[in-house]
Design an enzyme around this catalytic site. Structure first.
Site, PDB file in Angstrom:
ATOM      1  N   LYS A  41      14.719  12.831  39.928  1.00  0.00           N
ATOM      2  CA  LYS A  41      14.871  13.695  38.683  1.00  0.00           C
ATOM      3  C   LYS A  41      13.827  13.260  37.568  1.00  0.00           C
ATOM      4  CE  LYS A  41      19.154  15.596  39.084  1.00  0.00           C
ATOM      5  NZ  LYS A  41      19.441  17.000  38.724  1.00  0.00           N
TER       6      LYS A  41
ATOM      7  N   SER B 226      17.920  11.726  48.339  1.00  0.00           N
ATOM      8  CA  SER B 226      17.391  12.208  47.013  1.00  0.00           C
ATOM      9  C   SER B 226      17.508  11.049  45.859  1.00  0.00           C
ATOM     10  CB  SER B 226      18.174  13.493  46.369  1.00  0.00           C
ATOM     11  OG  SER B 226      19.805  13.396  46.639  1.00  0.00           O
TER      12      SER B 226
END
Length: 413
Positions: free
Chosen positions: A59, A310
Site C-alpha cells: 500500500k 500482498s
C-alpha cells in the site's frame, strides 16, 4: 458508459510512478518455490513478497505516489483516508515522509497491530464503523467538514499507478511468467498490476482472487455493471470490500482475465503453508492468491505462476489461530478431550504418549467439567499436531492406551 481503462491509468503512468517512488519503496523479492510448484502442478511458482515491503504491504506504493503529486495547498491542509489497516499505514508513512498531516479512519475489525503501527507513523487514527464502508463514509464527511484531501485506498489514478509498480517488478524479475494471481478488495492492486503486465505482454493471464464471503468482482464483470454486496462474511479483512468503484471497474473489465473465489479455510491453509514451507508470514488477504493456486480454483498446470503475497500485517495470536485452522483443514491437527487420573502429575504421561509417536503437543489445559465426566477423573483438553490423519489416529490410540488416560472425544480435520 464506463470510462476506458486508458482514461484511468496507462503503462506510462506506472513507469512515472516507479521513478517517483524509487527511493521510498523496496523492490521486494520474488521467491521461486519448488514446494508450491509441486503441490499445484505448475512449472514454477514465484512468490512476490510484498509482505516484506515497508509497512508490511504494497500500500505504501500507491499512497506515496498519489500524495506526492498533490498540489501544495492540498498537502498543507492535510489528508484523510479510510482503511482496514494496510492503506492506513501506507498513507501514514507517506505523510511522515512528505510532511503531510494524516487522519485515518478504520473499522472496528481492524487488527490492533495495524492500528498501533499506523499511530506509530504519526497519524491520528479514528475507529468508526463495523465495516470498511462505514469508515469510508465517515472519512468523506471529515474531508468535507475539515477541508482535508481524501486519499482513496483504490479508486484513484495515482494510487492505481503506484500499485502497478508491483507488476512492473514482476515483469523484470520473472520474465517467463504466464499467469499472475492477485487479491482483490476494491481492485486497486490488480488494476495497476494488470496495466503494467498487459502493456508488456497481452498474453500474460491476470486472475483476481476474492474471499467467498466478499466476492463482488466476478458478478460485476459478468453483468457488466458494478455489483455491491449487501453483507460481507470473511476473515480476510484486508480485502473485505463490498464493491469495485468506477475506476477499478473500468480497468478490470478490460485487463483482467478472470476472477475466482476461495474459502476462509483455504486461505488459512495457504497462510499455514507459507509459514511452514516459504518461512514467510502472510495475513489472510495476502495468502488468497496462494490459496487459489493450491485449492485448484485456478488451473495453472505446467505454467509459470506468480502469486502476489500482498501483506503480512497480522497479530501473532491471529496468525497462530490461522495456522491452527490451516492444520485442521489439512488433517494435520487433532483436538481431544481426555479423562485423566492423578492430574497434574499425569501431564508427563500425556506428553510422553504424544512425543513417543513423533507428534507435537501444541496445547494442554484442564477443561471445564461437564455432565458425563467421571467424578474420579480430571477432564483435560489437548491439541496435537501430526503429519496426517493416520498419524494422528495413532497418537490418539497411544493416548487412550496410556496408564490412567482415556480419550473421551476428539475432532480430526
Amino acid at each position: 458508459m464506463p470510462e476506458s481503462a486508458d482514461a484511468v491509468v496507462t503503462a506510462a503512468d506506472v513507469a512515472a510512478a516507479r521513478e517517483r517512488i524509487d527511493d521510498v519503496v523496496h523492490e521486494t523479492p520474488l521467491d521461486v518455490s519448488t514446494t508450491f510448484a509441486d503441490l499445484s502442478g505448475a512449472a514454477s511458482v514465484g512468490l512476490k513478497l510484498e509482505n516484506m515491503q515497508r509497512t508490511g504491504s504494497f500500500k505504501i506504493r500507491g499512497a506515496y505516489n498519489a500524495m506526492a503529486t498533490l498540489p501544495e495547498e492540498a498537502k498543507a491542509r492535510g489528508v484523510v483516508a479510510a482503511s482496514a489497516g494496510n492503506h492506513a499505514q501506507g498513507v501514514a508513512l507517506a505523510g511522515k515522509l512528505l510532511d503531510i498531516d494524516t487522519t485515518i479512519v478504520v473499522p472496528e475489525v481492524t487488527p490492533a497491530a495495524k492500528i498501533t503501527a499506523t499511530r506509530g507513523y504519526g497519524a491520528e487514527v479514528l475507529v468508526e464503523g463495523d465495516i470498511y464502508e462505514d469508515s469510508y463514509e465517515y472519512a468523506l464527511e471529515l474531508a468535507d467538514e475539515e477541508g482535508y484531501e481524501f486519499v482513496h485506498p483504490f479508486d484513484d489514478a495515482g494510487v492505481i499507478a503506484g500499485q502497478g509498480t508491483v507488476g512492473a517488478e514482476i515483469r523484470d524479475q520473472y520474465p517467463e511468467v504466464d499467469t499472475v494471481l492477485v487479491s482483490i478488495g476494491g481492485g486497486g492492486l490488480i488494476s495497476g498490476v494488470s496495466t503494467a503486465l498487459k502493456a508488456h505482454d497481452p498474453d500474460v493471464r491476470v486472475v483476481g482472487v476474492q474471499p467467498e464471503g466478499a466476492a463482488h468482482a466476478k458478478p460485476s464483470l459478468e453483468r457488466d455493471e458494478i455489483h455491491r454486496l449487501s453483507d460481507i462474511d470473511t476473515a480476510a479483512e484486508g480485502i473485505a470490500d463490498a464493491r469495485l468503484l468506477e475506476k477499478t471497474f473500468a480497468v478490470l473489465r478490460e485487463r483482467v482475465d478472470d476472477v475466482v473465489s476461495v474459502s476462509d479455510g483455504e486461505m488459512a491453509v495457504a497462510v499455514t503453508l507459507l509459514a511452514e514451507r516459504a518461512k514467510t508470514v502472510a495475513e489472510t488477504a495476502g495468502a488468497a492468491p496462494v490459496a487459489a493456486l493450491l485449492s485448484g480454483a485456478v488451473d495453472a498446470t505446467d505454467e509459470h505462476v506468480a502469486c502476489i503475497v500482498s501483506g503480512g500485517n497480522v497479530d501473532l495470536t491471529e496468525h497462530a489461530e490461522l495456522t491452527r485452522t490451516g492444520l485442521l483443514e489439512l488433517d494435520r491437527y487433532a483436538e481431544a478431550r481426555l479423562h485423566v487420573e492423578d492430574w497434574p502429575a499425569a501431564l508427563g504421561r500425556v506428553a510422553d504418549a504424544v512425543s513417543d509417536r513423533g507428534a507435537g503437543l501444541d496445547a494442554v489445559e484442564r477443561a471445564d467439567r461437564t455432565v458425563g465426566d467421571p467424578p474420579n477423573r480430571t477432564p483435560v483438553a489437548v491439541g496435537v499436531e501430526g503429519t496426517g490423519p493416520d498419524h494422528l489416529r495413532e497418537v490418539l490410540a497411544s493416548l487412550d492406551d496410556a496408564e490412567g488416560i482415556s480419550v473421551a472425544s476428539h475432532t480430526l480435520g
